[in-house]
Design a protein around this motif. Structure first.
Motif, PDB file in Angstrom:
ATOM      1  N   GLN A 183       5.605   7.535  -3.498  1.00 62.29           N
ATOM      2  CA  GLN A 183       6.063   6.193  -3.143  1.00 62.29           C
ATOM      3  C   GLN A 183       6.132   5.974  -1.637  1.00 62.29           C
ATOM      4  N   GLU A 184       5.468   6.830  -0.859  1.00 67.02           N
ATOM      5  CA  GLU A 184       5.425   6.655   0.586  1.00 67.02           C
ATOM      6  C   GLU A 184       4.377   5.602   0.950  1.00 67.02           C
ATOM      7  N   ALA A 185       4.685   4.802   1.974  1.00 65.43           N
ATOM      8  CA  ALA A 185       3.791   3.715   2.373  1.00 65.43           C
ATOM      9  C   ALA A 185       2.524   4.263   3.026  1.00 65.43           C
ATOM     10  N   GLU A 186       1.400   3.615   2.712  1.00 70.37           N
ATOM     11  CA  GLU A 186       0.118   3.929   3.345  1.00 70.37           C
ATOM     12  C   GLU A 186      -0.117   2.904   4.457  1.00 70.37           C
ATOM     13  N   THR A 187      -0.452   3.388   5.645  1.00 70.44           N
ATOM     14  CA  THR A 187      -0.635   2.512   6.803  1.00 70.44           C
ATOM     15  C   THR A 187      -2.117   2.265   7.039  1.00 70.44           C
ATOM     16  N   LEU A 188      -2.483   0.998   7.153  1.00 66.17           N
ATOM     17  CA  LEU A 188      -3.871   0.628   7.401  1.00 66.17           C
ATOM     18  C   LEU A 188      -4.159   0.782   8.890  1.00 66.17           C
ATOM     19  N   SER A 189      -5.172   1.597   9.227  1.00 65.63           N
ATOM     20  CA  SER A 189      -5.508   1.868  10.623  1.00 65.63           C
ATOM     21  C   SER A 189      -6.949   1.467  10.908  1.00 65.63           C
ATOM     22  N   ASP A 190      -7.343   1.606  12.177  1.00 66.22           N
ATOM     23  CA  ASP A 190      -8.704   1.283  12.583  1.00 66.22           C
ATOM     24  C   ASP A 190      -9.656   2.466  12.449  1.00 66.22           C
ATOM     25  N   ASP A 191      -9.161   3.586  11.897  1.00 67.53           N
ATOM     26  CA  ASP A 191      -9.986   4.792  11.791  1.00 67.53           C
ATOM     27  C   ASP A 191     -10.514   5.031  10.380  1.00 67.53           C
ATOM     28  N   GLY A 192      -9.983   4.333   9.380  1.00 69.79           N
ATOM     29  CA  GLY A 192     -10.426   4.576   8.015  1.00 69.79           C
ATOM     30  C   GLY A 192      -9.963   3.487   7.081  1.00 69.79           C
ATOM     31  N   ILE A 193     -10.400   3.588   5.829  1.00 65.64           N
ATOM     32  CA  ILE A 193     -10.039   2.596   4.819  1.00 65.64           C
ATOM     33  C   ILE A 193      -9.105   3.226   3.797  1.00 65.64           C
ATOM     34  N   ILE A 194      -8.422   2.371   3.055  1.00 64.20           N
ATOM     35  CA  ILE A 194      -7.545   2.809   1.966  1.00 64.20           C
ATOM     36  C   ILE A 194      -8.182   2.376   0.654  1.00 64.20           C
ATOM     37  N   VAL A 195      -8.277   3.312  -0.293  1.00 65.22           N
ATOM     38  CA  VAL A 195      -8.966   3.097  -1.564  1.00 65.22           C
ATOM     39  C   VAL A 195      -7.956   3.215  -2.698  1.00 65.22           C
ATOM     40  N   THR A 196      -8.136   2.408  -3.742  1.00 64.27           N
ATOM     41  CA  THR A 196      -7.229   2.465  -4.882  1.00 64.27           C
ATOM     42  C   THR A 196      -7.450   3.746  -5.702  1.00 64.27           C
ATOM     43  N   GLU A 197      -6.392   4.169  -6.400  1.00 66.60           N
ATOM     44  CA  GLU A 197      -6.358   5.493  -7.034  1.00 66.60           C
ATOM     45  C   GLU A 197      -7.394   5.662  -8.140  1.00 66.60           C
ATOM     46  N   LYS A 198      -7.538   4.665  -9.018  1.00 70.02           N
ATOM     47  CA  LYS A 198      -8.461   4.816 -10.146  1.00 70.02           C
ATOM     48  C   LYS A 198      -9.902   4.981  -9.661  1.00 70.02           C
ATOM     49  N   LEU A 199     -10.278   4.242  -8.639  1.00 67.66           N
ATOM     50  CA  LEU A 199     -11.629   4.360  -8.085  1.00 67.66           C
ATOM     51  C   LEU A 199     -11.848   5.756  -7.506  1.00 67.66           C
ATOM     52  N   GLY A 201      -6.518   6.941   3.165  1.00 68.61           N
ATOM     53  CA  GLY A 201      -5.398   6.921   2.235  1.00 68.61           C
ATOM     54  C   GLY A 201      -5.812   6.475   0.851  1.00 68.61           C
ATOM     55  N   ILE A 202      -4.999   6.836  -0.145  1.00 69.86           N
ATOM     56  CA  ILE A 202      -5.218   6.439  -1.540  1.00 69.86           C
ATOM     57  C   ILE A 202      -3.969   5.690  -1.987  1.00 69.86           C
ATOM     58  N   THR A 203      -4.154   4.474  -2.479  1.00 66.24           N
ATOM     59  CA  THR A 203      -3.019   3.626  -2.813  1.00 66.24           C
ATOM     60  C   THR A 203      -2.906   3.382  -4.314  1.00 66.24           C
ATOM     61  N   GLU A 204      -1.693   3.114  -4.735  1.00 66.85           N
ATOM     62  CA  GLU A 204      -1.408   2.840  -6.146  1.00 66.85           C
ATOM     63  C   GLU A 204      -1.960   1.479  -6.531  1.00 66.85           C
ATOM     64  N   ASN A 205      -2.621   1.426  -7.688  1.00 69.52           N
ATOM     65  CA  ASN A 205      -3.171   0.164  -8.180  1.00 69.52           C
ATOM     66  C   ASN A 205      -3.522   0.344  -9.649  1.00 69.52           C
ATOM     67  N   TYR A 206      -3.418  -0.733 -10.430  1.00 71.38           N
ATOM     68  CA  TYR A 206      -3.614  -0.617 -11.875  1.00 71.38           C
ATOM     69  C   TYR A 206      -4.691  -1.536 -12.431  1.00 71.38           C
ATOM     70  N   VAL A 207      -5.024  -2.611 -11.729  1.00 68.92           N
ATOM     71  CA  VAL A 207      -6.009  -3.567 -12.228  1.00 68.92           C
ATOM     72  C   VAL A 207      -7.069  -3.801 -11.148  1.00 68.92           C
ATOM     73  N   LEU A 252       0.866  -1.178   0.000  1.00 66.63           N
ATOM     74  CA  LEU A 252       0.000   0.000   0.000  1.00 66.63           C
ATOM     75  C   LEU A 252       0.904   1.230   0.000  1.00 66.63           C
ATOM     76  N   ARG A 253       0.862   2.007  -1.093  1.00 65.39           N
ATOM     77  CA  ARG A 253       1.755   3.153  -1.210  1.00 65.39           C
ATOM     78  C   ARG A 253       1.140   4.217  -2.110  1.00 65.39           C
ATOM     79  N   ASP A 254       1.594   5.440  -1.938  1.00 64.38           N
ATOM     80  CA  ASP A 254       1.191   6.537  -2.809  1.00 64.38           C
ATOM     81  C   ASP A 254       1.974   6.453  -4.119  1.00 64.38           C
TER      82      ASP A 254
END
Length: 411
Positions: free
Chosen positions: A160-176, A204-210, A154-156
């Motif tokens: 290229q900084e890492a995204e940390t998964l926490s109990d306060d929110g979710i991380i969504v992929t960039e295209k979405l 957070g918003i994470t890098e993803n392609y598919v 999970l990274r921007d």
């Protein structure tokens, strides 16, 4: 009034004028005679100057777009399945799997020499709802946050900084996020198959392609749904990804009724490779179009240039210029205009590529937004090659200029 004899004569060339470069004394005084003449000739015919620059810029832009589009598609395979989704196998557990079945599966996978590691996840399809619309995505909830980065990164994308998964929110992929207008800190709604709606904050918003993914911690899932997440997917890392080893592992898992389905990233990578091979045809078409454009523009303008200045070139030969020096009298201008056209073409090509990438993308795939330096180099080298090829073809025309006939042709 003009006499018939004067009307039959060719139009006199434009008078030379002082150019801006002449006002820069430290530069102008260090130029030799040939370079000064070249600078004045380039600025003397503004139409030819603009036509050449725009033609070369169009050629460079087409080549840049062709190679850039191929690189944008080709690079997502390695980034998605080597850097982001680092697992090789994904298997679905049968409905109602209990601890005993999971224990059997753990023992089986631990006993396989080709399986290096495996982790359990909850995976389910959800609808993501915002003011911009609704899209479907896969929710992934790991059994344990420890060691998650070994299977999923999970990274921007930009930093290229890492995204940390926490109990306060979710991380969504960039295209979405780009499709639904989601930003960090926004509150979105998630609706599952039972029409239960959850509200959660995007951390957070994470890098993803598919595909589209949502990543949530087990504690947050339990807080939103009111139940402990039931793991229904196992992800595995393999030491041997050959077709024979994967077939053997898949057959053994299905035969022992330990999983309901098995899929491998190897087949997905192969599908993308086939798609990239089809893109080679598009690249070839764009390069051939660029070559035709460069050839037509340079050949036509150089031919007109030589015809209009035939007497001038003949005079240079009479004054003692060698064939090479006479040719460079024309080619030096083409070279400068080609360099200017390449620079503008690279800028235009970057804009054109960005537009094409965002236009041809399907909803489930995001092409790579970055272009490597090799694309810039290839576009520049190929455009210069087309220019040199035209100059080589026109060299015979300049050599065949007859000094006597050219000097007396007006009379």
């Amino acid at each position: 009034f003009s006499t018939p004899a004067s009307l039959m004569r060719p139009r006199a060339p434009k008078e030379g004028k002082r150019i801006l470069l002449e006002r820069i004394k430290p530069v102008w005084k260090h130029l030799n005679f040939s370079k000064k003449v070249t600078c004045r000739n380039i600025s003397r015919c503004k139409k030819r100057l603009l036509m050449t620059i725009f033609g070369i810029a169009g050629c460079t832009a087409l080549v840049f777009t062709g190679f850039g589009l191929r690189e944008s598609i080709q690079s997502i395979v390695g980034k998605q399945y080597d850097e982001i989704q680092k697992y090789d196998m994904q298997a679905g557990l049968p409905d109602g799997s209990d601890e005993e079945r999971r224990t059997q599966l753990d023992e089986f996978l631990d006993g396989q020499s080709t399986v290096e590691d495996h982790r359990y996840f909850l995976q389910k399809s959800l609808d993501v709802i915002t003011d911009e619309g609704m899209k479907s995505a896969y929710l992934l909830v790991p059994e344990d946050l420890e060691g998650l980065d070994r299977f999923i990164t999970l990274r921007d994308r930009k930093s290229q900084e890492a995204e940390t998964l926490s109990d306060d929110g979710i991380i969504v992929t960039e295209k979405l996020c780009s499709m639904l207008g989601i930003e960090v800190g926004d509150t979105i709604q998630l609706k599952d198959a039972d029409n239960q709606v959850w509200e959660c904050t995007v951390s957070g918003i994470t890098e993803n392609y598919v595909q589209h993914y949502l990543y949530m911690s087990p504690a947050l899932y339990q807080k939103l749904s009111g139940s402990v997440p039931e793991m229904n997917t196992v992800l595995g890392q393999l030491s041997d990804t050959s077709e024979e080893a994967e077939d053997a592992l898949s057959s053994a898992l299905i035969a022992q009724d330990l999983v309901s389905s098995v899929s491998f990233n190897t087949s997905i990578r192969q599908n993308f490779s086939d798609m990239i091979s089809a893109m080679d045809i598009v690249v070839v078409v764009l390069i051939l179009s660029a070559a035709a454009l460069a050839f037509i523009v340079l050949f036509s303008l150089t031919t007109i240039n030589i015809d209009e200045r035939r007497r001038e070139l003949a005079t240079l030969k009479v004054l003692g210029f060698y064939d090479r020096e006479t040719s460079m009298y024309i080619y030096r201008e083409n070279g400068i205009l080609t360099v200017l056209g390449v620079l503008f073409g690279l800028l235009f090509g970057a804009v054109l590529l960005a537009y094409i990438i965002t236009t041809v993308e399907v909803d489930m795939v995001m092409f790579d937004r970055t272009v490597g330096w090799t694309t810039y180099v290839l576009a520049t080298v190929m455009t210069i090659f087309f220019s040199l090829l035209v100059n080589l073809l026109m060299n015979r025309v300049i050599r065949k200029i007859d000094m006597v006939e050219s000097m007396k042709s007006v009379e």
